[in-house]
Motif scaffolding. Structure first.
Motif, PDB file in Angstrom:
ATOM      1  N   ALA A 226      43.548  42.293   1.330  1.00  0.00           N
ATOM      2  CA  ALA A 226      44.574  41.909   2.450  1.00  0.00           C
ATOM      3  C   ALA A 226      45.798  42.859   2.026  1.00  0.00           C
ATOM      4  N   MET A 227      46.129  42.965   0.830  1.00  0.00           N
ATOM      5  CA  MET A 227      47.230  43.526   0.454  1.00  0.00           C
ATOM      6  C   MET A 227      47.231  44.942   0.472  1.00  0.00           C
ATOM      7  N   ASN A 228      45.987  45.582   0.318  1.00  0.00           N
ATOM      8  CA  ASN A 228      45.724  47.413   0.344  1.00  0.00           C
ATOM      9  C   ASN A 228      45.914  47.104   2.166  1.00  0.00           C
ATOM     10  N   ALA A 229      45.408  46.451   2.728  1.00  0.00           N
ATOM     11  CA  ALA A 229      45.301  46.420   4.199  1.00  0.00           C
ATOM     12  C   ALA A 229      46.499  46.417   4.888  1.00  0.00           C
TER      13      ALA A 229
ATOM     14  N   LEU B 269      47.557  38.160   7.019  1.00  0.00           N
ATOM     15  CA  LEU B 269      47.527  39.163   7.757  1.00  0.00           C
ATOM     16  C   LEU B 269      47.639  38.974   9.146  1.00  0.00           C
ATOM     17  N   HIS B 270      46.976  37.657   9.519  1.00  0.00           N
ATOM     18  CA  HIS B 270      46.587  37.214  10.905  1.00  0.00           C
ATOM     19  C   HIS B 270      47.218  35.751  11.060  1.00  0.00           C
TER      20      HIS B 270
ATOM     21  N   VAL C 219      36.835  42.482   3.846  1.00  0.00           N
ATOM     22  CA  VAL C 219      37.301  41.556   4.496  1.00  0.00           C
ATOM     23  C   VAL C 219      38.358  40.594   3.851  1.00  0.00           C
ATOM     24  N   THR C 220      39.300  39.776   4.703  1.00  0.00           N
ATOM     25  CA  THR C 220      40.488  39.152   4.405  1.00  0.00           C
ATOM     26  C   THR C 220      40.279  37.834   5.041  1.00  0.00           C
TER      27      THR C 220
ATOM     28  N   ILE D 285      37.426  49.717   7.142  1.00  0.00           N
ATOM     29  CA  ILE D 285      37.912  48.873   8.266  1.00  0.00           C
ATOM     30  C   ILE D 285      38.281  47.505   7.858  1.00  0.00           C
ATOM     31  N   PRO D 286      39.381  47.044   7.474  1.00  0.00           N
ATOM     32  CA  PRO D 286      39.709  45.661   7.301  1.00  0.00           C
ATOM     33  C   PRO D 286      39.513  44.854   8.515  1.00  0.00           C
ATOM     34  N   ILE D 287      38.847  43.780   8.128  1.00  0.00           N
ATOM     35  CA  ILE D 287      38.433  42.702   8.967  1.00  0.00           C
ATOM     36  C   ILE D 287      39.485  41.401   8.628  1.00  0.00           C
TER      37      ILE D 287
END
Length: 375
Positions: free
Chosen positions: A336-339, A23-24, A297-298, A264-266
């Motif tokens: 991560a996929m959910n976020a 994601l980042h 977390v991701t 909240i995803p990080i």
């Protein structure tokens, strides 16, 4: 067989084949050293410090690994300099998709500041078009799905940030999936760009903000409560809102509680956080605590070139440094996929068709190797 023994079976091959979601990652920090050299030759750029790809890659890494975000960012002047044509932007985006597909990344989001790529008279829309064309070619050739996040910069004007927010919204139905604010946090609060974030929110868009990387929990709080962030980039200093004594939690502050309770995803970037000085060492990174306590977390690379890393490397660090097993890696990947800033149906399609079956197969492989005891 012990958990430690089963973790020892998580070889580079196994970790490479494990499904991943990123994601980042920054477009101007993901180039192959060979590509930097090729693009420099094509435009006659003569300021690169090395002419050999191995030495150039090492130069970028050594320059970034100095414990300072400002110093970490110095190398980007070279990558940005060679990314000023549509062909270059398309190539870099395509090669990122190719590289990630090779380590079984099933979905990724790449972010960049389009304004940095207009020095040779490319318009902002032309910049977006080139990057998305590269990602679409990667999807056609390698089956990897992706989205683009437009970055505004903290140290630039609020008016420019609003313009970039408008650009992002205009591409929402053509591959742009979100909006971000990046750059040095100290002295550049996110709330100065609130008009841009309000525009994104009014347009039903998705927001992630670099926060808590080089500044304290206040930066995370402002990203969430002033700017409406749906995810937090880095967020390492969230741990400052949590009191831990002799390995036990003594008190959890209201911000850390909010992040946990509201899921909240990080976007954790383990090795990059050491290189920029966000944490002093991998041993002091809050990732294992946050994972253990149930935070969303991701794992991410941030800048593959500067931090000389891959998603497989980040998984390796999680295994070797924090004792993560295959179930932990699956959990982080599903987090991560959910976020992801991707349609709900597609997120679940990827989880159901690629992530869960991929990990189930690897679990079975490990179970066979350990006489029925998997990690």
């Amino acid at each position: 067989m012990s958990a430690q023994s089963t973790r020892s079976l998580l070889t580079h091959d196994i970790l490479t084949r494990a499904p991943k979601v990123l994601l980042h990652e920054h477009l101007d920090g993901c180039l192959r050293p060979e590509t930097v050299l090729d693009l420099a030759r094509e435009i006659g750029y003569l300021e690169l410090p090395e002419s050999d790809p191995v030495r150039l890659g090492q130069w970028f890494f050594e320059g970034a690994d100095r414990g300072s975000l400002a110093q970490y960012l110095e190398g980007f002047r070279h990558t940005i300099a060679v990314m000023q044509t549509a062909e270059a932007l398309e190539r870099v985006a395509y090669e990122l998709g190719e590289d990630l597909a090779a380590e079984n990344c099933v979905y990724f989001e790449v972010r960049f500041a389009p304004v940095f790529h207009t020095a040779e008279n490319l318009g902002l829309d032309a910049v977006m078009r080139a990057v998305l064309r590269g990602l679409e070619r990667a999807r056609e050739d390698f089956g990897i799905e992706s989205g683009v996040i437009v970055c505004a910069m903290r140290n630039q004007s609020a008016d420019l940030s609003l313009k970039l927010a408008e650009l992002a919204v205009s591409w929402f139905d053509r591959g742009c999936c979100g909006f971000d604010l990046a750059g040095e946090e100290a002295g550049h609060p996110a709330k100065h760009h609130i008009n841009a974030f309000q525009f994104i929110k009014r347009s039903n868009g998705s927001i992630t903000i670099h926060a808590g990387e080089s500044f304290g929990p206040e930066s995370i709080w402002q990203a969430l409560q002033f700017c409406g962030a749906h995810r937090i980039g880095h967020g390492t200093h969230l741990i400052d809102d949590i009191a831990i004594y002799e390995g036990k939690v003594v008190k959890v502050g209201s911000l850390a509680t909010y992040v946990l309770d509201h899921r909240i995803p990080i976007e954790c970037c383990l090795q990059s956080n050491v290189h920029t000085g966000a944490v002093k060492s991998l041993a002091e990174h809050p990732f294992p605590y946050l994972l253990r306590e149930g935070y969303r977390v991701t794992l991410n690379t941030d800048n593959r070139l500067m931090s000389h890393t891959t998603m497989t490397d980040e998984f390796r660090v999680a295994v070797e440094t924090y004792g993560c097993d295959l179930q932990d890696l699956e959990r982080v990947t599903i987090n991560a996929m959910n976020a992801a800033f991707y349609p709900y149906a597609d997120r679940h399609r990827i989880i159901d068709e690629r992530i869960e079956p991929g990990y189930e197969a690897l679990q079975a492989e490990l179970a066979a190797a350990t006489g029925g005891v998997s990690s």
